[in-house]
Design a protein around this motif. Structure first.
Motif, short mmCIF file in Angstrom:
data_model
loop_
_atom_site.label_atom_id
_atom_site.label_comp_id
_atom_site.label_asym_id
_atom_site.label_seq_id
_atom_site.Cartn_x
_atom_site.Cartn_y
_atom_site.Cartn_z
N LYS A 85 0.83 -1.21 0.00
CA LYS A 85 0.00 0.00 0.00
C LYS A 85 0.86 1.26 0.00
O LYS A 85 0.59 2.23 -0.71
CB LYS A 85 -0.91 0.01 1.24
CG LYS A 85 -2.14 -0.83 1.10
CD LYS A 85 -3.07 -0.59 2.28
CE LYS A 85 -4.49 -1.03 1.99
NZ LYS A 85 -5.40 -0.73 3.11
N LEU A 86 1.90 1.25 0.82
CA LEU A 86 2.79 2.41 0.92
C LEU A 86 3.52 2.64 -0.41
O LEU A 86 3.66 3.77 -0.88
CB LEU A 86 3.80 2.22 2.05
CG LEU A 86 4.55 3.50 2.38
CD1 LEU A 86 3.93 4.16 3.60
CD2 LEU A 86 6.01 3.26 2.61
N LYS A 115 2.53 1.79 -3.36
CA LYS A 115 1.54 2.31 -4.30
C LYS A 115 1.31 3.81 -4.06
O LYS A 115 1.27 4.60 -4.99
CB LYS A 115 0.22 1.54 -4.14
CG LYS A 115 -0.59 1.47 -5.42
CD LYS A 115 -1.72 0.49 -5.32
CE LYS A 115 -2.71 0.75 -6.45
NZ LYS A 115 -2.08 0.78 -7.78
N TYR A 116 1.20 4.16 -2.80
CA TYR A 116 0.99 5.57 -2.47
C TYR A 116 2.18 6.43 -2.93
O TYR A 116 2.00 7.50 -3.52
CB TYR A 116 0.79 5.72 -0.95
CG TYR A 116 0.58 7.16 -0.53
CD1 TYR A 116 -0.61 7.83 -0.82
CD2 TYR A 116 1.59 7.88 0.10
CE1 TYR A 116 -0.79 9.15 -0.47
CE2 TYR A 116 1.41 9.21 0.46
CZ TYR A 116 0.23 9.84 0.17
OH TYR A 116 0.05 11.15 0.49
N LEU A 117 3.38 5.94 -2.68
CA LEU A 117 4.58 6.72 -3.04
C LEU A 117 4.75 6.85 -4.55
O LEU A 117 5.39 7.80 -5.03
CB LEU A 117 5.83 6.09 -2.42
CG LEU A 117 6.06 6.40 -0.94
CD1 LEU A 117 7.18 5.55 -0.37
CD2 LEU A 117 6.38 7.88 -0.74
N SER A 161 2.75 7.86 -6.58
CA SER A 161 2.15 9.11 -7.06
C SER A 161 3.05 10.30 -6.75
O SER A 161 2.78 11.41 -7.18
CB SER A 161 0.76 9.30 -6.45
OG SER A 161 0.87 9.43 -5.06
N TYR A 162 4.11 10.06 -6.01
CA TYR A 162 5.00 11.16 -5.61
C TYR A 162 6.35 11.15 -6.32
O TYR A 162 7.04 12.17 -6.34
CB TYR A 162 5.26 11.11 -4.11
CG TYR A 162 4.20 11.82 -3.31
CD1 TYR A 162 4.26 13.19 -3.12
CD2 TYR A 162 3.14 11.13 -2.74
CE1 TYR A 162 3.30 13.86 -2.40
CE2 TYR A 162 2.16 11.78 -2.01
CZ TYR A 162 2.25 13.15 -1.84
OH TYR A 162 1.31 13.81 -1.12
N LEU A 205 3.03 14.88 2.62
CA LEU A 205 3.53 13.50 2.48
C LEU A 205 3.85 12.90 3.85
O LEU A 205 3.45 11.77 4.15
CB LEU A 205 4.77 13.49 1.58
CG LEU A 205 5.41 12.13 1.36
CD1 LEU A 205 4.46 11.17 0.66
CD2 LEU A 205 6.70 12.25 0.54
N GLU A 224 0.76 11.97 5.68
CA GLU A 224 0.11 10.79 5.10
C GLU A 224 0.89 9.51 5.38
O GLU A 224 0.31 8.46 5.64
CB GLU A 224 -0.06 10.99 3.59
CG GLU A 224 -1.07 12.05 3.21
CD GLU A 224 -2.48 11.72 3.70
OE1 GLU A 224 -2.88 10.55 3.62
OE2 GLU A 224 -3.17 12.64 4.19
N LEU A 225 2.23 9.62 5.32
CA LEU A 225 3.05 8.42 5.59
C LEU A 225 2.85 7.95 7.02
O LEU A 225 2.77 6.74 7.28
CB LEU A 225 4.54 8.73 5.33
CG LEU A 225 4.95 8.96 3.87
CD1 LEU A 225 6.43 9.33 3.78
CD2 LEU A 225 4.67 7.72 3.01
N ARG A 254 0.14 5.68 7.49
CA ARG A 254 0.24 4.41 6.78
C ARG A 254 1.25 3.42 7.35
O ARG A 254 1.43 2.33 6.80
CB ARG A 254 0.56 4.69 5.30
CG ARG A 254 -0.63 5.25 4.53
CD ARG A 254 -0.22 5.81 3.20
NE ARG A 254 -1.36 6.03 2.32
CZ ARG A 254 -2.14 7.10 2.34
NH1 ARG A 254 -1.90 8.07 3.20
NH2 ARG A 254 -3.17 7.22 1.51
#
Lengths: 92, 92
Positions: free
Chosen positions: B17-18, B20-22, B24-25, B46, B49-50, B53
């Protein structure tokens, strides 16, 4: 100068050996990340030695220089596995 | 400013999940290392949000700022998995 060394080594034996080698240069802050403090000469030697220890087609190592100012702004989230600057660590 | 984000996430689902999130950055240059280009505001968001997570007792994330000068001296050994500066990558 501070350098952050991160690596992806596909082969377990090669990775273990490389990790062991890097332990003489700095502190392992994550599974595949070391923080080191190196002179330019030490960096050159390290690069030469790392090249001998990896498979250039399979593995990858990245070495990031961290400036004095940048060093003050390093952020750690979660568990802190320790850092060069907190330990009494001897650079060989 | 360029930031290198490295992480050790013990739990597979949380790590996926992390990661995948990163994505976008920035660009994933190693298994657990991303290179990003962020404003101070983006960095604050960021970090917030991190924190949501990760398991603060199990996981660890480190964020290293890389100055303009330092950026020129990043060394890659072995396979180059690509970097933000080579790709046309859109920061969201």
């Amino acid at each position: 100068m501070m350098y952050v060394i991160s690596y992806d080594i596909t082969n377990d034996k090669r990775r273990r050996k490389l990790t062991k080698y890097l332990e003489s240069y700095g502190v392992r802050v994550q599974y595949s990340v070391f923080e080191t403090e190196l002179s330019r000469e030490q960096l050159s030697i390290l690069i030469r030695e790392l090249k001998k220890r990896i498979d250039e087609k399979e593995d990858t190592i990245r070495i990031y220089p961290i400036s004095k100012d940048a060093r003050k702004s390093i952020t750690t989230l979660g568990k802190d596995k320790g850092s060069y600057y907190k330990d009494d660590f001897l650079i060989i």
